[in-house]
Design a protein around this motif. Structure first.
Motif, PDB file in Angstrom:
ATOM      1  N   GLY A   1       0.807  -1.384  -0.100  1.00  0.00           N
ATOM      2  CA  GLY A   1      -0.021  -0.038   0.079  1.00  0.00           C
ATOM      3  C   GLY A   1       0.857   1.333  -0.085  1.00  0.00           C
ATOM      4  O   GLY A   1       0.367   2.312   0.299  1.00  0.00           O
TER       5      GLY A   1
ATOM      6  N   ARG B   1      -4.323   0.628  -0.015  1.00  0.00           N
ATOM      7  CA  ARG B   1      -4.765  -0.383   1.071  1.00  0.00           C
ATOM      8  C   ARG B   1      -5.404   0.529   1.983  1.00  0.00           C
ATOM      9  O   ARG B   1      -5.022   1.616   2.408  1.00  0.00           O
ATOM     10  CB  ARG B   1      -3.789  -1.161   1.835  1.00  0.00           C
ATOM     11  CG  ARG B   1      -3.142  -2.177   1.044  1.00  0.00           C
ATOM     12  CD  ARG B   1      -4.158  -3.379   0.830  1.00  0.00           C
ATOM     13  NE  ARG B   1      -4.113  -3.844   2.225  1.00  0.00           N
ATOM     14  CZ  ARG B   1      -3.245  -4.359   2.900  1.00  0.00           C
ATOM     15  NH1 ARG B   1      -2.086  -5.078   2.561  1.00  0.00           N
ATOM     16  NH2 ARG B   1      -3.638  -4.806   4.331  1.00  0.00           N
TER      17      ARG B   1
ATOM     18  N   CYS C   1     -12.926   1.523   1.900  1.00  0.00           N
ATOM     19  CA  CYS C   1     -12.581   0.493   1.009  1.00  0.00           C
ATOM     20  C   CYS C   1     -14.022   0.173  -0.048  1.00  0.00           C
ATOM     21  O   CYS C   1     -14.356  -0.832  -0.312  1.00  0.00           O
ATOM     22  CB  CYS C   1     -12.294  -0.819   1.789  1.00  0.00           C
ATOM     23  SG  CYS C   1     -13.619  -1.295   3.068  1.00  0.00           S
TER      24      CYS C   1
ATOM     25  N   SER D   1      -8.210  -5.813   3.809  1.00  0.00           N
ATOM     26  CA  SER D   1      -7.522  -7.344   3.675  1.00  0.00           C
ATOM     27  C   SER D   1      -8.527  -8.336   4.336  1.00  0.00           C
ATOM     28  O   SER D   1      -9.046  -8.038   5.649  1.00  0.00           O
ATOM     29  CB  SER D   1      -6.128  -7.139   4.329  1.00  0.00           C
ATOM     30  OG  SER D   1      -5.892  -8.407   4.521  1.00  0.00           O
TER      31      SER D   1
ATOM     32  N   ASN E   1      -8.948  -7.426  -0.482  1.00  0.00           N
ATOM     33  CA  ASN E   1      -7.707  -7.960  -1.060  1.00  0.00           C
ATOM     34  C   ASN E   1      -7.272  -9.165  -0.324  1.00  0.00           C
ATOM     35  O   ASN E   1      -7.531  -9.356   1.160  1.00  0.00           O
ATOM     36  CB  ASN E   1      -6.774  -6.975  -1.319  1.00  0.00           C
ATOM     37  CG  ASN E   1      -6.104  -6.844   0.206  1.00  0.00           C
ATOM     38  OD1 ASN E   1      -6.380  -5.578   0.796  1.00  0.00           O
ATOM     39  ND2 ASN E   1      -4.843  -7.372   0.351  1.00  0.00           N
TER      40      ASN E   1
END
Ligand SMILES: [Zn+2]
Length: 258
Positions: free
Chosen positions: A141, A161, A173, A185, A215
């Motif tokens: 990120g 990120r 996000c 994540s 992700n």
């Protein structure tokens, strides 16, 4: 006689025109189409694990975006697997030739040096293999505004990120109509990951017509180390998407929504 026929014809024409005018459909109020969905993205070079996971998730007609680093270290059969994933509608994207932290690298080198070492050779090799790359994700990120500007000349969309907020609607996000997006994540040992929080993020996307960007790294049956996502977690997300009539997106699909 001729005159009266002419009058009748003129009258009919007028009536037809008038009635057509009246029947013109009124413009309907615009209803925004539902776009609620999820982007499942995967980083690094876990091609074999990703390929196996795809066999299990195919039944959901899912889509993934695979950000590949160190493309120069992959074996021929792994390139074939990436090509197969691309053929099935998944997106293959860039994640740096060496997986440098771009922000750290450009503290001691120029952006041109970064592009020459990390980006241009990666794009050249991926294109040579027939991989159509139009998205990029920053390793770790690590990014700056100057890097964003330089990379957006090479890629249509780039991913950083999202670093975590507890409340779903404060999370960065979700897709926000920008070509710089941030992901959450779902790696099993990620501090802020747990299933109730993931469900909260999915619920927020569904209720607010948003696209959630997630992700992960290596996909596994059983977690044995950091940077691993359970196949069961991915399966849960796929089932949620199907159950709620949401959509799977790749990162480059976002360009088509603008
Ligand atoms: Zn990475």
């Amino acid at each position: 006689m001729k005159n009266s026929i002419l009058k009748i014809v003129l009258l009919c024409t007028f009536l037809i025109l008038f009635s057509c005018e009246k029947e013109k459909p009124k413009p309907k109020p615009k209803v925004k189409p539902s776009i609620a969905g999820v982007i499942l993205s995967f980083d690094d070079a876990y091609v074999n694990a990703w390929f196996d996971t795809d066999q299990e998730l195919k039944k959901y007609s899912w889509k993934g975006t695979f950000f590949v680093s160190k493309i120069n270290t992959l074996k021929h059969y792994q390139i074939q697997k990436l090509l197969q994933l691309q053929k099935e509608g998944h997106e293959i994207a860039g994640h740096g030739l060496h997986h440098y932290n771009a922000a750290d690298f450009t503290r001691v080198h120029t952006i041109n040096e970064y592009m020459d070492q990390e980006i241009n050779p990666m794009l050249k090799l991926m294109s040579f293999y027939g991989l159509k790359v139009s998205s990029f994700a920053y390793p770790y990120g690590g990014r700056t505004k100057k890097l964003d500007a330089a990379l957006l000349k090479k890629f249509k969309i780039i991913r950083g990120r999202a670093f975590c907020e507890e409340v779903a609607n404060k999370q960065g996000c979700y897709y926000n109509n920008s070509n710089l997006v941030f992901s959450f994540s779902i790696d099993d040992t990620h501090n802020h990951f747990n299933i109730p929080h993931l469900l909260q993020l999915l619920d927020y996307a569904k209720k607010n017509n948003k696209i959630l960007i997630l992700n992960s790294h290596k996909t596994v049956k059983n977690v044995t180390a950091d940077y691993q996502t359970k196949n069961a977690t991915l399966e849960l997300i796929c089932q949620y998407i199907k159950r709620n009539n949401m959509k799977f997106y790749t990162l480059s699909d976002l360009n088509k929504l603008k």
